[in-house]
Write a protein that holds these residues in place. Structure first.
Motif, PDB file in Angstrom:
ATOM      1  N   ARG A  10     -17.883 -13.352  71.809  1.00  8.72           N
ATOM      2  CA  ARG A  10     -16.451 -13.116  71.583  1.00  8.72           C
ATOM      3  C   ARG A  10     -15.767 -12.595  72.846  1.00  8.72           C
ATOM      4  O   ARG A  10     -16.394 -11.963  73.703  1.00  8.72           O
ATOM      5  CB  ARG A  10     -16.244 -12.140  70.424  1.00  8.72           C
ATOM      6  N   VAL A  81      -7.046 -17.190  78.119  1.00  8.34           N
ATOM      7  CA  VAL A  81      -7.544 -18.438  77.554  1.00  8.34           C
ATOM      8  C   VAL A  81      -7.999 -19.393  78.656  1.00  8.34           C
ATOM      9  O   VAL A  81      -9.018 -20.091  78.518  1.00  8.34           O
ATOM     10  CB  VAL A  81      -6.470 -19.098  76.670  1.00  8.34           C
ATOM     11  N   GLY A  85     -11.411 -19.482  77.611  1.00  6.15           N
ATOM     12  CA  GLY A  85     -11.307 -20.530  76.602  1.00  6.15           C
ATOM     13  C   GLY A  85     -10.920 -20.077  75.215  1.00  6.15           C
ATOM     14  O   GLY A  85     -10.699 -20.909  74.332  1.00  6.15           O
ATOM     15  N   ARG A  86     -10.804 -18.756  75.004  1.00  7.61           N
ATOM     16  CA  ARG A  86     -10.500 -18.251  73.675  1.00  7.61           C
ATOM     17  C   ARG A  86     -10.101 -16.778  73.759  1.00  7.61           C
ATOM     18  O   ARG A  86     -10.359 -16.104  74.753  1.00  7.61           O
ATOM     19  CB  ARG A  86     -11.700 -18.398  72.755  1.00  7.61           C
ATOM     20  N   ASP A  88     -10.649 -13.717  70.884  1.00  5.86           N
ATOM     21  CA  ASP A  88     -11.107 -13.371  69.545  1.00  5.86           C
ATOM     22  C   ASP A  88     -10.618 -12.004  69.094  1.00  5.86           C
ATOM     23  O   ASP A  88     -10.460 -11.763  67.894  1.00  5.86           O
ATOM     24  CB  ASP A  88     -12.641 -13.363  69.511  1.00  5.86           C
ATOM     25  N   HIS A 131      -3.833 -18.830  69.181  1.00  4.13           N
ATOM     26  CA  HIS A 131      -5.212 -19.247  69.434  1.00  4.13           C
ATOM     27  C   HIS A 131      -6.142 -18.800  68.315  1.00  4.13           C
ATOM     28  O   HIS A 131      -7.075 -19.521  67.947  1.00  4.13           O
ATOM     29  CB  HIS A 131      -5.667 -18.686  70.784  1.00  4.13           C
ATOM     30  N   MET A 132      -5.890 -17.616  67.765  1.00  8.66           N
ATOM     31  CA  MET A 132      -6.719 -17.145  66.663  1.00  8.66           C
ATOM     32  C   MET A 132      -6.560 -18.030  65.441  1.00  8.66           C
ATOM     33  O   MET A 132      -7.534 -18.310  64.730  1.00  8.66           O
ATOM     34  CB  MET A 132      -6.361 -15.694  66.323  1.00  8.66           C
ATOM     35  N   GLU A 134      -5.843 -21.197  65.464  1.00 10.60           N
ATOM     36  CA  GLU A 134      -6.553 -22.441  65.756  1.00 10.60           C
ATOM     37  C   GLU A 134      -8.049 -22.271  65.528  1.00 10.60           C
ATOM     38  O   GLU A 134      -8.726 -23.188  65.046  1.00 10.60           O
ATOM     39  CB  GLU A 134      -6.285 -22.879  67.198  1.00 10.60           C
ATOM     40  N   GLN A 135      -8.569 -21.089  65.875  1.00 12.96           N
ATOM     41  CA  GLN A 135      -9.992 -20.799  65.679  1.00 12.96           C
ATOM     42  C   GLN A 135     -10.330 -20.513  64.223  1.00 12.96           C
ATOM     43  O   GLN A 135     -11.484 -20.627  63.806  1.00 12.96           O
ATOM     44  CB  GLN A 135     -10.386 -19.570  66.517  1.00 12.96           C
ATOM     45  N   GLY A 138      -9.835 -14.067  63.940  1.00 13.69           N
ATOM     46  CA  GLY A 138      -9.465 -13.173  65.037  1.00 13.69           C
ATOM     47  C   GLY A 138      -9.182 -11.790  64.498  1.00 13.69           C
ATOM     48  O   GLY A 138      -8.948 -11.606  63.295  1.00 13.69           O
TER      49      GLY A 138
END
Length: 256
Positions: A10, A81, A85-86, A88, A131-132, A134-135, A138
């Motif tokens: 994470r 990002v 890339g992310r 969390d 982004h969270m 999309e995942q 988060g």
């Protein structure tokens, strides 16, 4: 059970990450497996904390950022990002204000306090949530203050902004509860951090002079708050959202 606290794989974005509570949280999360993006206005403490995280075997990125503006918040999330890339975990730890009587605050100063303590939470949470969502998962942890619970005539704008953070925490938690994002807050008492010690130094006061406002009779340490952040950031709190945890060593003699 320890796996519930694991943050392996994470990425945590922490504002105010170079000193105080932000630094304490960054080190605790890194110790439990997170890679960390550290954001703040001063580069040197960010770089110093980043090196400590790398010694722990985790990746770290130091980003100079002004989170009091929407553009600065969006740029910060974009950099996180782009590098990892992310995102969390978001820890909104940036904040603070000087103390003075209500009549002495200018309109500009009032706006600055709200931009830093409340606007940053609003803008960063919204930017990171993209982004969270999309995942599908988060966590957001907002660092609030015991000042949000009290009448604070010498820090009225700050206390009001932190009270708004508590309320915003619940609103965002409700909005995103079924979309995988949990949002919680920690209202801290007197902690040994620059936001406190620097202000006390203006009045030639020692940090321990306010230790009595905490029921344990001592100042909190940044890493102690960091473990509260770990609880909310990890799966250990998977059934907890929209809460404000009061970490102030029990109420002080005056009910602080």
């Amino acid at each position: 059970m320890n796996d519930r606290f694991s943050l392996d794989g994470r990425v945590a974005l922490i504002t105010g990450g170079g000193t105080g509570i932000g630094r304490g949280a960054a080190l605790v999360l890194a110790e439990h497996g997170a890679d960390v993006v550290l954001a703040g206005r001063r580069r040197d403490p960010l770089e110093s904390t980043a090196k400590e995280i790398e010694v722990l075997g985790r990746r770290a990125l130091a980003v100079s950022a002004d989170v009091s503006t929407a553009a600065g918040c969006q740029e910060l999330v974009d950099k996180a990002v782009a590098e990892f890339g992310r995102v969390d975990i978001l820890v909104n730890s940036a904040g603070g204000a000087e103390t003075k009587s209500i009549k002495r605050w200018t309109e500009e100063e009032f706006g600055d306090v709200f931009a830093l303590n409340l606007g940053s939470v609003w803008n960063l949470s919204r930017a990171a949530s993209v982004h969270m969502l999309e995942q599908g998962k988060g966590t957001i942890v907002n660092i609030s203050s015991g000042a949000s619970l009290l009448a604070m005539p010498q820090a009225a704008p700050y206390a009001a902004a932190k009270a708004a953070v508590n309320n915003l925490t619940g609103s965002m938690a409700s909005a995103w509860a079924q979309k995988g994002i949990r949002v919680n807050a920690i209202a801290v008492g007197a902690v040994r951090a620059p936001t406190l010690t620097d202000e006390l130094a203006r009045y030639n006061l020692e940090p321990d002079s306010v230790a009595g406002t905490n029921g344990l009779g001592r100042l909190g340490e940044p890493d102690e708050i960091g473990y509260g952040v770990l609880f909310f950031a990890s799966d250990a709190s998977s059934f907890c959202s929209g809460q404000t945890l009061y970490m102030h060593g029990a109420p002080g003699p005056a009910g602080v």
